[in-house]
Design an enzyme around this catalytic site. Structure first.
Site, short mmCIF file in Angstrom:
data_model
loop_
_atom_site.label_atom_id
_atom_site.label_comp_id
_atom_site.label_asym_id
_atom_site.label_seq_id
_atom_site.Cartn_x
_atom_site.Cartn_y
_atom_site.Cartn_z
CG ASP A 1 42.06 -30.55 96.55
OD1 ASP A 1 41.37 -29.57 96.91
OD2 ASP A 1 41.56 -31.63 96.18
N GLY B 1 38.11 -40.73 91.58
CA GLY B 1 37.85 -42.16 91.63
C GLY B 1 37.08 -42.57 92.87
N GLY C 1 35.15 -39.75 95.06
CA GLY C 1 35.70 -38.42 94.87
C GLY C 1 35.77 -38.04 93.41
N GLY D 1 33.90 -44.32 99.87
CA GLY D 1 33.91 -42.93 99.45
C GLY D 1 34.05 -42.80 97.95
#
Length: 952
Positions: A821, A705, A702, A700
């Site tokens: 978040d 990072g 983001g 992944g």
């Protein structure tokens, strides 16, 4: 017969008794005795009945004079020298209602508002308080039915029980307060009708019963309250007509019956409200014409009749009133606006949108008053804009979209430095925009799309530093897009589509870090697509279609974490489709009608993307028809074999060199370069982690990072986040790293991801977490693995678990922690789909300041679609910020849709979509039609049955 014997008192004893009698009757002595007793009562209540967790009552201590008049919240009568008031509002106390305060017989006022008091009321014990004049218990946690007051409460003048959890009907005792002047019951769960006996409260001047699930009409007996000045019954399910007796309220100044189901016509008797200043009847079902009788209300300054079914014309008598605010929106009014409206010297807010008004607007609008808010959108107005709308330089909102206005924008508009919000789309305006209009210093939202404006965008637009949305599509603008746009660092939306722009797009546009939507389609832009896009971490929409872009598709686009809409179709792009694009979760992907070649990457080789791949003759697929099949010739295979063999030789050599260099770098002397911190009991170190942070293990990417999956020698699997650092480091990445370490390093909860280990060096920072086998809730819910979340019970368990994690952060941590978040992609799922909150890079601890708590920040943080509206405007963060975001996650679980799904339509997110469906449904009566309406918001993969919404 008993003869009473004379009492013989010794002379000194008689003198002593006389002295004591005189002393007892002395005010100074009685004061002392009274205050001593009051102090004992106050201390007994504090110590036995209340919890003072904030220490606000710490000065309640017996001093040498035993005088409580200097204690916090205690008021004394200076003349009689006795306790007459207790005001402990907003002190944070908790416990049951402290009846014993009322044992102070001189007590007149008791205010315990805005605390955490709870429980029910005992009418017998409440009778102790019958001598009170003021009782304020608002904003607490009281439950049960409204307290029944005994007849002894004849002195009560002010009763406020608002913002609690009271239920049931209003008791008859509420009609037996002969001296009551203020009755406030708002924001409870009171049911039943508004009882006629409230009309017996002849001294009442303030009645507030709004925001309760009441039923039925407003009783005609309300007209008996001739001293009433404030009547507030908003959002209370009122039905039926407004009674004619409303006109008897000759003292009324504020009338608010908004957001109900009142029907019928506005009665002519309303002209009797000769002192009224505010009339709010919006969001009802009133019909008929605007009554001429409103024109008699010479004191009226605020009239809001919006969102009804009113018809007819706008009477000149009403237009002649000296209103400061007039709102007639969302009705069926027609005809022209009376010219006399422009003569009003007080008008600062005029809202007429969503009607059928025609003709020209009065040309002097704004010339005689300090107009601030002007919205006439969705009508049939024609002619030119009034020249003087901003004559007093106070205009903040100019909204005129979807009319038939024509002509050019007046030059005076370029001097309107107060203007912040402009929407004039869908008209027939033409000519060039006044240059100063582009650079207004307070301009925040600028939408002029679908007109016939022409000319170029001047470089002076760089002065509009507060601009967040620039929408100029559907015009005839030409020339190059000025690089001055790159100085508008607050921009969230840029839409310059459907114009005649030419030239290359300046690469500086990639520096707009807050950008969420960039649409430039249907122009004549040339050159290459900018590739340095790492700053676009919030970008969700990128549409560059129907231009003349050339070169290859930048593979860096695949690193954008939130991009869900990518349209590069109908350009002259060449080369292969980068495999990096397969990392994204795209709702819309279109690269059709270009000059792309090569094999479709596996992640895009799917029927759902087919239409977005067509029109590229040299693009091939192994099995996706009608794309040509990729060649499998022997010569081609031989070339592939040779290439692979060469790569293997190079790879083996590189690995050997890499391992050797790392073994040297990780020697005893080099270990001093690493700062290692462990947070759990672990059996690995940095040597087991760092060599495996390679692309093959990448799972992944983001905004802060990249995340890797690393299989350790001991058989354990961990997730490793490597933050961007070195040349690509963002200014706030150090704070992201520190926030993760400081937050996760000190908290422990089953529903919060475990931080195992951190390692920092000069050129990188890494964080090691427990590995979650099922990825994020967002990936599962909106991806191919949703089969595991088909059932509602599993989704409900995830919701409860995530809520428990948030509750721990908000209530159990000292000081509280706000995540900032919360979103489905930051809720991770383990092998059994147990949720864990993750990604605490934006988390903040709350140091309580002021009444509302929270803290103010310098910029908005969070993810588009999950941010609470008030946070976006105020930048003040508290627990409510997370609660709003979690509410969006709940809607995702129920609907199965993303927060910004394009099926919602333009400018609409999941909150607005659900709200619109719920509000447009019939009233909550259990009707079949209502159930069908709500049925459409439920994820069809849950296989719901209509009207089956029960949950254990």
């Amino acid at each position: 017969m008993i003869v009473p014997q004379p009492i013989h008192i010794h002379r000194p004893t008689l003198i002593l008794l006389l002295l004591l009698s005189m002393l007892w009757s002395s005010p100074r002595f009685s004061f002392g005795v009274s205050l001593i007793g009051d102090a004992q009562i106050l201390l007994r209540v504090k110590n036995a009945q209340l919890q003072d967790t904030n220490g606000r009552l710490e000065n309640w201590l017996l001093n040498t004079r035993r005088n409580p008049c200097n204690w916090a919240g205690i008021g004394c009568d200076a003349q009689n020298r006795s306790v007459i008031s207790i005001d402990l509002s907003d002190t944070g106390i908790s416990g049951a209602f402290p009846y014993d305060f009322c044992r102070i017989r001189t007590l007149l006022d008791l205010s315990l508002a805005s605390n955490f008091l709870n429980g029910t009321f005992s009418p017998r014990r409440l009778s102790l308080c019958s001598h009170l004049r003021l009782l304020n218990l608002s904003s607490n946690c009281f439950v049960g039915e409204l307290p029944d007051f005994w007849q002894e409460f004849r002195e009560l003048r002010h009763l406020d029980l608002s913002f609690n959890n009271f239920t049931g009907n209003i008791p008859p005792s509420f009609g037996r307060f002969p001296a009551l002047r203020v009755l406030v019951l708002t924001c409870n769960f009171i049911s039943g009708t508004i009882p006629p006996f409230l009309g017996n409260l002849s001294e009442l001047n303030r009645l507030e019963i709004g925001y309760n699930p009441l039923t039925g009409p407003l009783p005609s007996e309300i007209g008996n309250l001739t001293k009433l000045e404030d009547l507030w019954v908003a959002t209370a399910n009122l039905a039926g007509n407004i009674p004619d007796s409303i006109g008897q309220l000759i003292s009324l100044k504020n009338l608010d019956l908004s957001t109900n189901s009142l029907s019928g016509k506005i009665p002519d008797s309303i002209s009797g409200l000769r002192n009224v200043r505010h009339i709010l009847l919006y969001e009802n079902k009133l019909y008929g014409e605007l009554p001429q009788a409103l024109g008699n209300l010479s004191s009226l300054i605020n009239l809001d009749l919006s969102e009804n079914h009113l018809t007819g014309k706008f009477p000149e008598r009403i237009a002649a009133l000296h209103l400061t605010s007039l709102s007639l929106t969302d009705n069926f009014l027609h005809g022209e606006i009376p010219v006399i409206l422009a003569e009003n010297p007080n008008l600062n807010q005029l809202k007429l949108f969503n009607n059928f008004f025609t003709g020209k607007l009065p040309e002097n609008l704004g010339r005689n008053s300090e107009l601030e808010d002007f919205d006439v959108s969705n009508n049939n107005f024609s002619g030119e804009f009034p020249e003087y709308l901003c004559y007093r330089n106070k205009l903040q909102r100019l909204v005129t979209f979807t009319n038939r206005f024509s002509g050019a924008l007046p030059d005076l508009y370029g001097e309107c430095t107060s203007l912040s919000y402009v929407r004039i789309r869908n008209n027939d305006l033409w000519g060039e925009i006044p240059e100063k209009f582009w650079s207004l210093p307070l301009l925040d939202f600028f939408e002029i799309q679908n007109n016939n404006f022409e000319g170029s965008v001047p470089g002076s637009i760089s002065a509009a530093r507060k601009l967040r949305s620039l929408v100029i599509s559907g015009n005839r603008f030409s020339g190059e897009l000025p690089s001055g746009i790159c100085n508008l660092h607050e921009l969230l939306v840029i839409d310059v589509s459907k114009n005649r722009f030419t030239g290359e797009v300046s690469t500086c546009i990639t520096g707009l870090k807050n950008l969420q939507k960039l649409t430039m389609q249907e122009n004549m832009f040339t050159g290459k697509i900018p590739s340095t896009v790492s700053s676009w971490t919030d970008l969700t929409v990128l549409n560059l279609s129907f231009n003349h872009f050339s070169g290859e598709i930048p593979p860096e686009l695949g690193s954008l974490p939130d991009l869900t809409y990518l349209d590069l179709s109908s350009n002259s792009l060449t080369g292969e489709i980068p495999s990096e694009l397969t990392k994204m979760t795209l709702n819309q992907f279109n690269v059709s009608s270009n000059k792309l070649s090569g094999k479709v990457p596996p992640g895009l080789n799917h029927q759902v993307y087919l239409s977005g791949l067509l029109g590229n003759p040299d693009l091939c697929s192994p099995d996706l028809k009608p794309l040509p099949l990729c060649s499998k010739s022997k010569s081609f295979s031989l070339i592939v074999i040779i290439i692979l063999a060469t790569c293997m030789v190079l790879l083996v050599g590189s690995v050997l060199w890499f391992l050797k260099s790392k073994s040297d770098a990780l020697g005893v002397k080099s270990k001093r370069l690493f700062k290692i911190t462990t947070f759990q009991r672990i059996v690995f170190n940095e040597e087991d982690i760092i060599p495996f942070l390679i692309n093959e293990n990448l799972i992944g990417t983001g905004g802060s990072g990249r995340v890797y999956r690393v299989n350790l020698k001991a058989g354990q699997t961990v997730a490793v986040k490597k933050l961007y650092w070195g040349d690509t480091q963002k200014p706030d990445e150090e704070s992201v790293f520190n926030s993760e370490v400081e937050t996760l390093g000190r908290i422990r909860h089953d529903n919060i991801v475990k931080l195992l280990f951190s390692c920092s060096a000069a050129d990188f920072r890494i964080l090691v977490y427990e590995y979650m086998e099922n990825g994020s809730l967002g990936d599962v819910l909106h991806g191919d693995k949703c089969g595991d979340l088909m059932g509602w019970s599993k989704r409900f368990e995830i919701a409860v678990g995530a809520a428990q994690g948030l509750a721990y952060l908000h209530h159990d941590c000292v000081p509280p922690i706000v995540h900032r978040d919360v979103k489905s992609n930051n809720i991770l799922l383990d092998q059994q789909f147990k949720p864990r909150l993750a990604d605490f890079g934006l988390a903040r601890t709350l140091q309580r300041e002021g009444r509302d708590g929270g803290c103010s920040l310098s910029r908005v943080a969070g993810s588009y679609g999950y941010i609470a509206p008030e946070y976006a405007y105020t930048l003040k963060v508290n627990e409510k910020t997370d609660v709003y975001s979690f509410g969006v996650v709940l809607m995702e679980l129920i609907t199965g849709k993303r927060p910004n799904d394009y099926s919602f339509g333009e400018d609409k997110d999941i909150v607005k979509w659900v709200t619109q469906i719920v509000l447009s449904s019939p009233a909550l009566e259990g009707t079949t039609g209502h159930c069908r309406d709500l049925f459409q918001i439920i994820d069809p993969r849950l296989n719901p049955s209509p009207c089956d919404y029960e949950e254990n």
